[in-house]
Every structure is written in structure tokens, then in C-alpha cells.
Motif scaffolding. Sequence first.
Motif, mmCIF file in Angstrom:
data_model
loop_
_atom_site.group_PDB
_atom_site.id
_atom_site.type_symbol
_atom_site.label_atom_id
_atom_site.label_comp_id
_atom_site.label_asym_id
_atom_site.label_seq_id
_atom_site.Cartn_x
_atom_site.Cartn_y
_atom_site.Cartn_z
ATOM 1 N N VAL A 195 -9.069 -12.624 -3.105
ATOM 2 C CA VAL A 195 -8.311 -12.416 -1.869
ATOM 3 C C VAL A 195 -6.878 -12.914 -2.012
ATOM 4 O O VAL A 195 -5.948 -12.309 -1.478
ATOM 5 N N GLU A 196 -6.678 -14.008 -2.756
ATOM 6 C CA GLU A 196 -5.317 -14.529 -2.918
ATOM 7 C C GLU A 196 -4.427 -13.520 -3.640
ATOM 8 O O GLU A 196 -3.232 -13.423 -3.361
ATOM 9 N N ARG A 197 -4.987 -12.749 -4.571
ATOM 10 C CA ARG A 197 -4.201 -11.705 -5.242
ATOM 11 C C ARG A 197 -3.661 -10.709 -4.218
ATOM 12 O O ARG A 197 -2.480 -10.350 -4.237
ATOM 13 N N PHE A 198 -4.528 -10.255 -3.319
ATOM 14 C CA PHE A 198 -4.090 -9.313 -2.293
ATOM 15 C C PHE A 198 -3.085 -9.967 -1.350
ATOM 16 O O PHE A 198 -2.119 -9.335 -0.917
ATOM 17 N N ALA A 199 -3.324 -11.249 -1.020
ATOM 18 C CA ALA A 199 -2.422 -11.953 -0.116
ATOM 19 C C ALA A 199 -1.012 -12.032 -0.701
ATOM 20 O O ALA A 199 -0.017 -11.819 0.010
ATOM 21 N N ARG A 200 -0.913 -12.312 -1.987
ATOM 22 C CA ARG A 200 0.407 -12.396 -2.622
ATOM 23 C C ARG A 200 1.107 -11.050 -2.588
ATOM 24 O O ARG A 200 2.316 -10.969 -2.337
ATOM 25 N N LEU A 201 0.353 -9.980 -2.828
ATOM 26 C CA LEU A 201 0.950 -8.642 -2.749
ATOM 27 C C LEU A 201 1.455 -8.352 -1.345
ATOM 28 O O LEU A 201 2.441 -7.633 -1.158
ATOM 29 N N ALA A 202 0.777 -8.917 -0.346
ATOM 30 C CA ALA A 202 1.139 -8.679 1.053
ATOM 31 C C ALA A 202 2.186 -9.663 1.563
ATOM 32 O O ALA A 202 2.561 -9.607 2.740
ATOM 33 N N GLY A 203 2.665 -10.570 0.706
ATOM 34 C CA GLY A 203 3.687 -11.525 1.125
ATOM 35 C C GLY A 203 3.159 -12.637 1.992
ATOM 36 O O GLY A 203 3.892 -13.205 2.811
ATOM 37 N N THR A 204 1.876 -13.003 1.826
ATOM 38 C CA THR A 204 1.309 -14.105 2.587
ATOM 39 C C THR A 204 0.464 -14.944 1.634
ATOM 40 O O THR A 204 0.620 -14.874 0.422
ATOM 41 N N SER A 205 -0.404 -15.801 2.162
ATOM 42 C CA SER A 205 -1.299 -16.608 1.341
ATOM 43 C C SER A 205 -2.578 -16.817 2.125
ATOM 44 O O SER A 205 -2.602 -16.733 3.363
ATOM 45 N N LEU A 206 -3.659 -17.096 1.415
ATOM 46 C CA LEU A 206 -4.923 -17.356 2.091
ATOM 47 C C LEU A 206 -4.852 -18.615 2.963
ATOM 48 O O LEU A 206 -5.318 -18.583 4.115
ATOM 49 N N PRO A 207 -4.268 -19.730 2.502
ATOM 50 C CA PRO A 207 -4.109 -20.873 3.413
ATOM 51 C C PRO A 207 -3.260 -20.529 4.631
ATOM 52 O O PRO A 207 -3.490 -21.065 5.717
ATOM 53 N N GLY A 208 -2.266 -19.652 4.466
ATOM 54 C CA GLY A 208 -1.457 -19.236 5.610
ATOM 55 C C GLY A 208 -2.264 -18.452 6.615
ATOM 56 O O GLY A 208 -2.147 -18.654 7.832
ATOM 57 N N ILE A 209 -3.102 -17.542 6.134
ATOM 58 C CA ILE A 209 -3.970 -16.765 7.028
ATOM 59 C C ILE A 209 -4.944 -17.687 7.740
ATOM 60 O O ILE A 209 -5.145 -17.587 8.957
ATOM 61 N N GLU A 210 -5.548 -18.600 6.981
ATOM 62 C CA GLU A 210 -6.551 -19.469 7.587
ATOM 63 C C GLU A 210 -5.926 -20.470 8.553
ATOM 64 O O GLU A 210 -6.566 -20.866 9.540
ATOM 65 N N LEU A 211 -4.683 -20.849 8.332
ATOM 66 C CA LEU A 211 -3.966 -21.672 9.311
ATOM 67 C C LEU A 211 -3.838 -20.945 10.640
ATOM 68 O O LEU A 211 -4.124 -21.500 11.707
#
Length: 377
Positions: A195-211
Amino acid sequence: MKIKRIIPVVCLLAFGLLAGRGKSVAQNANLIDPEVETARTEAYESQLKNYLQHFLVEEYEARAAKQWNRDYSSPAALERSVSPNRRRWEEVLRPPILSKTGPLESKPHPLGEIQAEWLTLPLGLLTAEAVLAFPEGAGKEQPVPLIIVQHGIGSTPETPFSTGAYHEYAKGLLDAGFAVLLPMNLRSVERRNNVERFARLAGTSLPGIELVRVQHLLDVVLADPRVDADRVGMWGVSLGGMATMFWMPLEPRIKAGVVSAWFNQRRNKMAVPDERYSSFSPREEHAFFNGWLTEFSDDDLVSLIAPRPLMIQHGKNDNIAHWPQVVEEYEEAAIHYKLLKIPEKITLVLHEGGHEAIVEEGVQFLTDWLTVSGKEK
């Protein structure tokens, strides 16, 4: 008929390209010895590694000194002076904008003798989910403080009620009179890597989403009359400790924190493999975030949490770190509180155990700072 004529032509072209590529490779093998090419490439790889390690580690202090302009004349002055750094930290996590798309749903979620609830809050294509439990006596006439209890990478929201490394610390908090909110975050290294790979492509991060998921849950849960919205803390273990460190700088409603089995000498941990501690690389690529070590080693990140109370817990037998380096990093972090003349608001519990939560000390610390009978409301 025309299509039939085209197909053989395409096949011939493809065959010709492949044959040409094979010929090129064969010719290249004649131009340079494979062992020479391998040595050349490995030398370049070594150059890149040394260059980046030097930037991340040796140049860190000089670089960070130019990025921070802290004012310790008062707690408010410190918070104001680090506001540019806080904005840059937000750029590291890049939390997305999510909106509530439906009401909070709650259903019974008994955990043994504990009568908990399972919360689900729709956020468009995502949901925010968590376990919520209240101590006996909580109500509109007696609202209680709330602790966000964050599980680690190999665990679930139910795990902090269990024995083992968590030592039932969620239950310990309930017994001490706290409500507990246990958000569900993504479990397992493999899932977080993916999921972090996709998050980086989308300009975000998994900790950012979960925050952001937790922030939306807080919006609703803190409106519950059983909760005292002015007394919110957070306690995370392992990757939950990461969440505590990462989120407190961006969520001012969290008034006190406990970080178990995460705090580290971050530059060494992330960039310098050492037999004295484990490394995230190469297996756990989810743990590497763009811009993290430009200016946000753990001791510096703490200055975005100050002046709020913070406890660090680390076991001497926890192989996430070489414990003397943790002590050194903690001493640097504690300077922020000493210069504000509030040294009592930060503490290190250095114990003889391993990767675990230390319940009695953590519960007492949060009781001191978040209960009416404690040091401050």
C-alpha cells in the motif's frame, strides 16, 4: 484480407527487433568483460550509498541547525517558532483530504468481560474503524479522559487487551478510569509495503492516511458526552509508537503521549546497518518516507510535541535499537523541555525487558497529566 497480410509483417518486425536486441547484447559482451562491468556498476552503487549516507548522517546536524529557529522563551513562543517545521513535517506525511460520507455506526464488540463497541465511519471509498470501550461509571455527569491506543504492525485493535508484549495495557487504562479508542491500522509488513508504494505514487503516505482516519473518528467520539474532549492522550507500541510520534505534531487535541518500543537514534536506525540493532532495509520498505531525515530525527521531532507531556519507553533487550543510542537521543530530546523549564514533562523508562509496553509507569504518567487529580487538566 488486409488484416491477414498485416499479421505476418508485424510478426516479422517483432522477430527482427528481438533478434537485433539479442545481437546487441552479444556485441556488448564482446566490448566489455562482464566482470569489469559488474565491478564498475558496484563501484557506482557504493558511491551513491556513501553520498546519501553522508547526507543523511554526517551532514544532518549542520543541515538541521539551519532549518530550526526555536524560541524557548515560553511554550507558546516555541510552538510559534517551529510552525514552519510543522508545515514541512506535514509535507513528509502528506495526509490526504477525506470527508465523512455517512454517520458513525456502532455495534457491540465484546472482548471477554469488556463490553466494547466496534466503530465504523465512512469516508468515501475508505472507512475509519476502531474499538471503543469505557470504564465503569463514565457518563454525561462524569466524563472521562480518552486514550488513543495504537497497535503495532503485527497486531490488531484487540491485541492491547491481551497478554504478551502488550501486557493488557488497554485494560490497565480502563481500570484507571480512561476510555480507550483503538484504531484499526493496516497489519503486516507485506501489506504495508504494497500500500505504501501506491501511496507514494499518489503523493501521500500510509501514516498520513491513517492519521486522517483517526482525526475523523476523534471528531465524532469527542462529541460523546461520556468523553472529556479536553483530556485526550495517545499510547502506541512499536509501529503504534511511530504513529504517536508522527501524529502528535499534527494533532493538537492529543495532550499527552507514551511511545513504547519505537523511539530511536533515527539517523543510525534508518541509514546505518549495524549488528547491534535490526534494520528496516531491505524487507520493510514501508518504513521509509520522503524527506524524513532532512530535519526530523526523533529528538527534533519531539520539539513539535513539546510542551505536551511525553514518556519514552525502551527495553535494553529490544533489538530495534542499541539502547545507549536511545539514551543519547532522549537526552537531546529532553533539552527542549529543560530550556522551557518544564523537565518533568518528559521522561524515559529504560527497562530490562524487550519490545513491549510497561503498563504501570505508562498508566501513572497519563494519570498524572490527564486526570483531574493529576498535575494538570
